[in-house]
Design an enzyme around this catalytic site. Structure first.
Site, PDB file in Angstrom:
ATOM      1  N   VAL A  38      -6.397  -2.135  -6.603  1.00  8.62           N
ATOM      2  CA  VAL A  38      -5.139  -1.394  -6.467  1.00  8.62           C
ATOM      3  C   VAL A  38      -4.000  -2.224  -7.062  1.00  8.62           C
ATOM      4  CG1 VAL A  38      -3.524  -0.454  -4.767  1.00  8.62           C
ATOM      5  CG2 VAL A  38      -5.974  -0.279  -4.385  1.00  8.62           C
TER       6      VAL A  38
ATOM      7  N   GLU B 100     -13.103   2.042  -5.358  1.00  2.80           N
ATOM      8  CA  GLU B 100     -12.688   2.380  -3.990  1.00  2.80           C
ATOM      9  C   GLU B 100     -11.529   3.373  -3.971  1.00  2.80           C
ATOM     10  OE1 GLU B 100     -13.057  -1.970  -1.778  1.00  2.80           O
ATOM     11  OE2 GLU B 100     -11.141  -1.209  -2.450  1.00  2.80           O
TER      12      GLU B 100
ATOM     13  N   ASN C 285      -3.113  -9.111   2.548  1.00  2.26           N
ATOM     14  CA  ASN C 285      -3.634  -7.791   2.911  1.00  2.26           C
ATOM     15  C   ASN C 285      -5.049  -7.855   3.482  1.00  2.26           C
ATOM     16  OD1 ASN C 285      -1.283  -6.664   1.855  1.00  2.26           O
ATOM     17  ND2 ASN C 285      -2.186  -6.452  -0.171  1.00  2.26           N
TER      18      ASN C 285
END
Lengths: 500, 500
Positions: A266, A291, A381
């Site tokens: 991402v 994903e 994260n």
């Protein structure tokens, strides 16, 4: 727009009513994988209830499991109650991140491919309730998920009670996009029968005994739109290095002419890579086995280059979602939405031979990667799927700008302060300065390549100096380190605010 | 005892003649996986030739690839020539280890499951010659390997010239033990069709065009016998903790009553675990899916408990080998010898759900494992298959005595000096003091468990003190570290010879 049926009518409640049904110490398994397909009304109502009851002295303690990170309306609102004691397996909410790094919320940073097993084997606290966003549910308990699959099927299967947020924000054609298949544990059931990213092996819904559905709330709240920045010149330079390298690998016969499926992390760098592929005439039919799919996939669609995107979530901006809805019938053959157990399954990843592209927080001169811990101690994260993909892909590429914090941090350091992907599993490193191919290189050669190709010029001399000292003082000359100073760059940053 | 045929007669040479045919700068792919089934005569003759030619001023530079570590007659004799420039992918020879740590020989420490691809894709220098020990070869080029499979099939396939050491040290019934199958790269060929350790999917021989065989030498030199120590009390305590834990996992329903296949690393701890299983009435039909089988397997056979051992090598002592030979017809159903590409394949490991047991050099309080680098810089043996198994097994157990060097080294440290297996992939840690199950634990809980369960009492206070300071001074409280002192135990050992 969902239609109604007797099950929906019978179970229909308000979010507030459902929030009242959630017990203290509840462990919630929620839908959602990135800000896509996560419940938005029940969590807010539950947060309101917690805040109200806190005023009368009651202390809440709740556990939240989701697919990966989710939106503010789930992670944020629950974190802000102060009641969130445990969160797995990945997050990216700034408020929640602070709680984790203050030691207030426990976070178990897991490979996404381990989550199903850890839940079903009772390693993690048992799930009490599943709260999932869906676009439809039938009288006989077929739940059609919305824009993500994530862990939803497993949470629904293992929860005692299932609550559904029935959203009308997507056309019902979205039903056709899901392929729900949960593999058996151990050898039972044999190989997972996926050979190509487009293979469909399951059902388009999650089946549940209807009596397990304890409440349904209708929702018109859309997924939080993803903010989508135009790639900066660093991102564009990184993308250019990656594309050149992939063409080189095709020329060398290591990647077939028809490519291999791409996995793409991402963020802005990942988006820049896809945008560049869309523009580059040398790239044609692109397959993704990944994903998360973001707006950048539209660049490939516009260029007529997207063959298939297998994913666990469609995370589009408001504009992107609009476009997706307009083409939802035509694009059915272009997307498959899978449970993360399948999107991240080592067996499938290894078999297909993916080209994995992920981002790093820092890289050391021997090729170890930190992708989770800022200065070794604060969670950013989480590892998410990066371990699943790095460890099992044909080719693993890590990308990062070489500088952070206005140049006060070098992404290339003598020794990483936390290792998420080690020198044995990593292969290719790319910064805006260049690309280092570490495959088949012994440690000292790796150090030279990373310093000369990837490090920013302002830190290169300092890295050379560390390495030269290490060569002299190190007892072992296989992986030379000056252990007294291996982490000194981090220590200096913590003391002075700069690695310079 | 091999019989003769026209091919053997035609190609028969002395080891010295073959040694003369090997060019300078040769890259040799040799059979052998641990001291089992490696060539013994040609390497010695080649080493002699190098020594002789060195005297007349010629400088040799050779690359040696094998399956894993091999015996003195291959690794040792070639290392001692000083001509060995590159060795992959694993070694355990003390002379070679010194060269690597002095920076004289390059060593690329690779996951065993990556080796085939790196060779076939030209990442590593191309193989010129394959030198393999075999028990037979047919006129049409079917090569029957001896006690290991390792990388032999890949080396034979990719070399321009193949040399065979035809050994008469094994009965020809050994032919039936091999199952040679090389998977295709990427999805071509579909799933690897192994569901259970006993599944046979290939041929019992390696096929080669007969003209590629450039020389055959007859050999009567046996594999170097493995020295086999009686497990000490630390090993026995570790084994007892492991067995108790496995029974607990069965009780919890995480391991089926019929067990899962075991992968078992090399060495005394691994042997103690198998010996204890053999004695413990709670353990019955044992399946192994592993890299190496040692004498300890006889304990299981004697107890009537060995169902199947899938392996890449049979590494027996002289006595063990004698016993194996006596039963070689009867035991055919008990062993399968596979290429390491299959014994270590992530797809198969993940599917079967192995119980992996490997040893660590050091473990840190957050569950990171160093299994390769002494004090972060000197190579011990290499990662071997431990990464393949740890990363993909159902259950991963790391075992080590809590002390080394007469108590001057603690195997539990604040931060490992090199990370081979990180906190996300590791699960269970065992020392003679106890067992720590870190699954589902956030970092701080892990630290407490490792210190209290695994650390040696003489280092426990010191570890607690580090951890308590870390909790105070660490910026991030997710994984608290005192970065200035995280590696101070190693630094102290290097300066004073003790971590105390």
């Amino acid at each position: 727009m969902t239609v109604s049926n007797s099950l929906i009518e019978e179970k229909l409640k308000t979010a507030e009513e459902i929030a009242q049904l959630l017990p203290n110490h509840v462990t919630m398994g929620c839908s959602g994988f990135t800000p896509a397909g996560y419940p938005k009304l029940i969590p807010q109502a539950f947060a309101n209830r917690i805040e109200t009851e806190k005023k009368s002295g009651k202390t809440f303690s709740i556990n939240l499991y989701a697919g990966a990170s989710t939106g503010e309306e789930l992670d944020g609102v629950l974190a802000k109650t102060g009641a969130l004691k445990l969160r797995i397996p990945y997050q990216s909410n700034s408020y929640l991140r602070n709680l984790i790094n203050q030691g207030e919320t426990d976070f178990i940073d897991m490979h996404l491919s381990h989550v199903v097993k850890y839940i079903e084997h009772g390693i993690l606290p048992k799930i009490d309730v599943a709260i999932v966003e869906a676009i439809d549910v039938t009288n006989d308990g077929k739940i059609y998920l919305s824009t993500s699959s994530g862990m939803s099927a497993t949470y629904i299967k293992n929860a005692e009670s299932v609550y559904i947020e029935l959203t009308d924000t997507h056309p019902l054609e979205l039903k056709n996009y899901h392929d729900i298949y949960l593999p058996s544990h151990h050898s039972k059931g044999g190989p997972i029968p996926i050979i190509n990213p487009q293979d469909r092996i399951g059902e388009s819904y999650v089946q549940v005994p209807p009596e397990k559905i304890k409440g349904i709330v209708r929702s018109s709240k859309p997924d939080a739109a993803t903010v989508f920045k135009t790639p900066d010149s660093d991102c564009q330079n990184i993308a250019a290095h990656v594309l050149e390298f992939i063409q080189h690998e095709i020329k060398m016969g290591r990647i077939p002419k028809e490519y291999l499926p791409f996995q793409n992390g991402v963020g802005n760098i990942a988006n820049a890579v896809l945008a560049s592929m869309a523009k580059d005439p040398k790239f044609h039919a692109i397959q993704m086995y990944t994903e998360v799919v973001q707006d950048s996939v539209f660049d490939l669609i516009d260029a007529g280059k997207l063959e298939i995107a297998s994913t666990s979530a469609l995370t589009f901006s408001e504009l992107g979602l609009k476009r997706f809805h307009e083409n939802i019938s035509a694009w059915k053959s272009k997307f498959v939405i899978r449970p993360q157990e399948i999107s991240n399954h080592p067996e499938v990843i290894r078999r297909m031979g993916l080209i994995a592209m992920n981002t790093a927080i820092e890289i050391d001169i021997y090729g170890n990667v930190n992708s989770t811990h800022v200065m070794g101690t604060s969670m950013m994260n989480g590892i998410g799927g990066s371990g699943d993909f790095t460890r099992n892909s044909h080719l693993s590429i890590f990308m990062t700008p070489s500088l952070a914090k206005d140049g006060n941090i070098s992404a290339i350091v003598p020794m990483v302060s936390h290792t998420d992907h080690n020198e044995h599993s990593t292969m290719i490193f790319v910064t805006e300065n260049g690309l280092a191919d570490l495959r088949g290189c012994p440690p000292k050669k790796r150090a030279e390549l990373i310093i000369e190709k990837c490090a920013h010029p302002i830190y290169r001399d300092k890295l050379r100096s560390y390495y030269e000292t290490a060569l002299k003082v190190s007892k072992g000359k296989h992986t030379p380190h000056d252990l007294e100073n291996a982490l000194s760059w981090h220590v200096k940053f913590l003391k002075t605010g700069s690695m310079k």
